[in-house]
Enzyme design. Structure first.
Site, PDB file in Angstrom:
ATOM      1  N   ASP A 116      -5.681   7.891   6.329  1.00 14.58           N
ATOM      2  CA  ASP A 116      -4.590   8.219   5.427  1.00 14.58           C
ATOM      3  C   ASP A 116      -3.329   7.441   5.798  1.00 14.58           C
ATOM      4  O   ASP A 116      -2.997   7.320   6.985  1.00 14.58           O
ATOM      5  CB  ASP A 116      -4.329   9.732   5.493  1.00 14.58           C
ATOM      6  N   GLU A 143      -6.254   3.491   3.753  1.00 17.81           N
ATOM      7  CA  GLU A 143      -5.351   3.622   2.623  1.00 17.81           C
ATOM      8  C   GLU A 143      -4.183   2.697   2.982  1.00 17.81           C
ATOM      9  O   GLU A 143      -3.310   3.073   3.770  1.00 17.81           O
ATOM     10  CB  GLU A 143      -4.870   5.062   2.455  1.00 17.81           C
TER      11      GLU A 143
END
Length: 879
Positions: free
Chosen positions: A392, A429
């Site tokens: 993330d 990401e």
């Protein structure tokens, strides 16, 4: 108490309240409650001695020591004092260098009674020396946690969430029965990823899971729905955060109902080695309370095993960019910040930095912090057997101590080259919340000479959204995305498979809302949040409507997006619920909503012959023709057939051809290269690949239709070669794909000299929108196909029946899925103890030596033959 010898007897303290100091609002509650219930043995009398040794720095956390004791280790750079507290015992103040190696504190403790289930904590520096108020530190490497104050999901009782590290039942860590199930071992290029939330997947009252009150929204509930994934055809689940987090860390209430909102997504990790406790069914028959504390570990392993058993890999969405420590200004528990603030967090002028939008950005490239992160990932890769990680806000993991992006961040290199994670898929990401330097799409470090890191391709998402909704001038960029985004990944040695393609994800509109809302509807969050620029189109009316024309257009657009996703080069990712059109009523930031995120199984059933059927059909086409879409390089047999690249109207058409091996190649016009969306077709070399081979439905989502002689397919006669492969005289099969993303009807030219059969027309209503087999596909006559506005088509041309596919054997599949459902429900009802092997190890030992079981070594190896006693004696004397 200081340890002054290898093992010094220390008197235990067994007062009603251990000498840990009075409870403070800023400290975790640490009480001896339920000792008798938590431990199988009675508390020892006060005269009983425990022994303390120096311990070892590895492994971190609490582990079993070789001599039967417990080893505790903590990475605490810069600290001068440390003390270990075990529930019901006196604090052990440690001394250097005996209990200090490098930056790690360590100690071994042997207790005269079972310590399983006891809580423990660390004190550092002033807290340990007694010069400051105690901060009871949660071990950042703890394997098991007692989530005090969070016995049920989002429970608000007035008690603060106060987690404590727990000495585990080590059998839950080492004795899980994997039942000889191995990981599928799929390649990145072959993945079809399904992004799902453990709670949301089965928490809806219509989920139908067994023992709904206990198992809905848990790892065991997820197990019961694996057959849905099999029917859909996905082979990898990407789970939203499953590390322990505090879902009560949201102080707001719903503006209408007054109910407490929650941290639903879980992107504020509390304990990185511990599976989320509220995702455990916990209370099950025959499970004692010690087993319940460790149940999440066992149940998560059970989920991984059963997904692997059915050919589905597991990728975890992990959050190492920030932590949940100090969320919303609360300080009722302490961990990394109290251990070594500046080593674990990026600081600026004494304050935490915020590159993530959530505060306390992790100092990921600090050597100590990087070691902790890698150790954690190894634990999940080796002990929990997950197949990969999605990082993330991974751009924050590339920042140095000054906050600037590093070209070669040490952490990324360590992860990519770690031998224990060589099998793992690594997905970034590639952005954080600091623009522009934090936007690294196409620029995230690959991890080495052999690229390891794939990326969530945000440019694919944005470009496809713009093109499908009709934004003019996006044709060339759309073509580039369809071909794997060579402009982003070819130069740095990566391939199309390193582009994780997606239209929607947990963060943003669902696919249904993308075609139903122009603006977000987030008032229920009781905050101003969510992206304003969604690149969405409501098809004429905002939100819910009964207008049939608008609903029909929305349904077409959803299917158009699906075709673009699954028939693009790259690794596709589908958001759970998009296969049936789940809506969040326009909320594009449901991080704090619970029921709003639930998967509705009754709604999914209603789309069984509609969108769900269409979605699984596309997945089946992709898997049957994997050579066209699952690629590690940018060489594609592609021919662009639309009239002009300069025309701003969004019409595009192209032909993908399955490559034949050279021995079977038929001379033809040079194919166009898909490495770039060039304005004119260019020549590409022919890949040296074998033709696609027939595979079972369970492997590829479809099967070939063929027989040994002549056959009639689609109203014409053709013949297979006697070898069962494509005839030398036949042309290789091709797919023609066309998008009319505009408001006008548009003809699609059909290249002459071939017969084209329709597999997909998104303008047609179900069941006519797709054709389940090549054999029954409709022959298209004429030299063009008139496409209606906002539609797409997929046609197939093939000469040989060996190239004809059945894209789903329903009868066989239903029987297989029903068997799986029954078995998985039975597994979900087992107790924790049933999942552990009785001998206390997860290894299987096989006897060897009988004929045929062992391959003999070459006779040239001097020690390959068993020596006789006389020979051994002679050799010894000679030596």
């Amino acid at each position: 108490l200081k340890a002054t010898s290898v093992f010094e007897g220390l008197a235990l303290h067994h007062a009603a309240t251990p000498p840990l100091g009075p409870a403070r609002a800023s400290s975790a509650e640490f009480l001896p409650a339920r000792r008798a219930a938590m431990t199988p043995s009675k508390v020892a009398p006060s005269s009983t001695k425990m022994r303390v040794g120096p311990g070892k720095p590895f492994p971190y956390g609490c582990s079993q020591a070789p001599g039967g004791g417990l080893n505790f280790s903590l990475l605490a750079p810069g600290s001068e004092d440390a003390a270990l507290l075990i529930e019901g015992c006196q604090a052990l103040r440690l001394s250097a260098p005996r209990h200090r190696t490098g930056v790690a504190w360590h100690v071994e403790v042997i207790l005269p009674f079972s310590a399983t289930g006891l809580r423990y904590a660390w004190l550092i520096d002033g807290s340990a020396a007694g010069t400051e108020a105690e901060k009871y530190i949660v071990d950042p490497c703890a394997r098991v946690l007692d989530s005090r104050g969070a016995e049920a999901w989002n429970l608000r009782t007035g008690k603060k969430y106060s987690p404590s590290a727990v000495i585990p039942d080590f059998r839950s860590l080492t004795a899980f029965d994997w039942e000889d199930v191995e990981a599928p071992g799929l390649e990145l290029k072959d993945l079809i990823i399904y992004e799902a939330h453990v709670r949301g997947f089965t928490r809806h009252p219509d989920s139908g899971v067994e023992r709904w009150d206990a198992q809905a929204g848990t790892f065991l509930g997820f197990i019961q729905k694996i057959p849905h994934l099999l029917r859909l055809g996905v082979n990898c689940v990407e789970l939203l955060p499953i590390f322990e987090f505090d879902e009560t860390a949201c102080p707001r209430t719903h503006p209408t109902s007054g109910e407490h909102l929650c941290n639903y997504w879980g992107y504020s990790t509390v304990s990185f080695y511990v599976p989320m406790q509220r995702f455990s069914a916990r209370l099950r028959k025959n499970d004692n309370q010690v087993a319940q504390v460790c149940a999440a570990v066992v149940e998560f392993k059970t989920l991984v095993r059963e997904l692997h058993r059915h050919g589905i890999e597991v990728i975890l969405d992990v959050v190492f960019n920030h932590t949940g420590e100090g969320a919303w200004g609360e300080s009722n528990w302490h961990s990394l910040s109290a251990i070594a603030d500046s080593h674990y967090y990026l600081m600026s002028n004494g304050y935490h930095t915020n590159y993530t939008g959530c505060g306390n950005t992790v100092n990921a490239n600090n050597p100590t912090c990087a070691e902790w992160i890698c150790d954690c990932l190894r634990y999940w890769a080796v002990e929990m057997r997950v197949d990969g990680f999605r990082f993330d806000l991974a751009a924050s993991l590339c920042r140095g101590s000054d906050g600037k992006i590093l070209q070669e961040p040490p952490l990324v290199s360590r992860i990519a080259n770690d031998p224990y994670m060589a099998h793992c898929k690594l997905i970034s990401e590639p952005w954080d919340c600091s623009w522009e330097d934090g936007y690294l799409v196409g620029k995230f470090p690959a991890g080495g000479e052999k690229p390891r890191f794939a990326e969530w391709n945000g440019k694919f998402r944005d470009t496809v959204r713009r093109f499908i909704k009709g934004d003019q001038g996006t044709k060339g960029d759309f073509a580039t995305r369809l071909c794997g985004s060579a402009d982003l990944y070819e130069e740095n040695g990566r391939g199309p498979c390193h582009s994780v393609n997606f239209i929607t994800a947990h963060d943003g509109f669902t696919l249904r809302d993308l075609v139903s809302y122009h603006k977000k509807v987030n008032a229920e969050n009781a905050e101003e949040s969510g992206e304003d620029n969604n690149i969405s189109w409501n098809c004429g009316i905002e939100g819910p409507t009964k207008d049939e024309e608008v609903l029909d257009l929305r349904a077409r657009q959803v299917r158009n997006f699906m075709v673009a996703l699954f028939l693009s080069a790259g690794t596709p990712m589908l958001l759970a619920g998009d296969e049936y059109g789940r809506s969040q009523s326009g909320n594009n930031n449901t991080w704090c909503q619970d029921a709003r995120n639930w998967f509705s199984w009754s709604d999914c059933l209603a789309e069984e012959e509609g969108l769900f059927r269409f979605c699984r059909f596309l997945i089946s086409i992709r898997r049957c023709h994997s050579q066209l879409f699952a690629s590690e390089d940018f060489k594609r047999h592609i021919e662009w057939t639309h009239d002009s690249w300069e025309d701003p109207y969004n019409f595009i058409s192209f032909i993908l051809t399955v490559p034949r091996p050279k021995a079977l190649s038929v001379p033809s016009t040079p194919a166009a290269s898909g490495s770039q969306a060039s304005r004119e077709p260019s020549e590409a070399g022919t890949p040296h690949r074998a033709p696609i081979t027939p595979v079972a439905r369970s492997d590829a989502g479809g099967s070939r239709l063929s027989d040994a002689g002549a056959s009639t397919i689609g109203g014409r006669s053709s013949r297979r070669s006697s070898a069962g492969t494509a005839s030398v005289s036949s042309k290789p099969p091709s797919l023609l794909v066309a998008f009319n993303a505009g408001h006008e009807p548009h003809p699609c030219a059909l290249p002459p000299g071939r017969e084209w059969y329709r597999l997909i027309d998104t303008h047609l209503a179900a069941p006519l929108d797709i054709c389940d087999s090549d054999e029954s596909a409709q022959l298209i006559t004429g030299d063009s196909y008139l496409m209606t506005p906002y539609s797409c088509i997929v046609l197939k041309s093939y000469d040989d029946p060996a190239d004809a596919y059945l894209y789903g054997d329903i009868e066989l599949e239903c029987s297989r899925v029903q068997e799986a459902e029954e078995e998985l429900r039975r597994i979900a009802l087992r107790s924790v103890q049933d999942e552990l092997v009785t001998r206390g190890t997860d290894y299987e030992y096989n006897e060897v030596g009988s004929e045929g079981q062992c391959r003999p070594l070459s006779s040239s190896v001097p020690w390959s033959r068993a020596a006789s006693p006389q020979e051994l004696s002679d050799q010894a004397l000679g030596a």
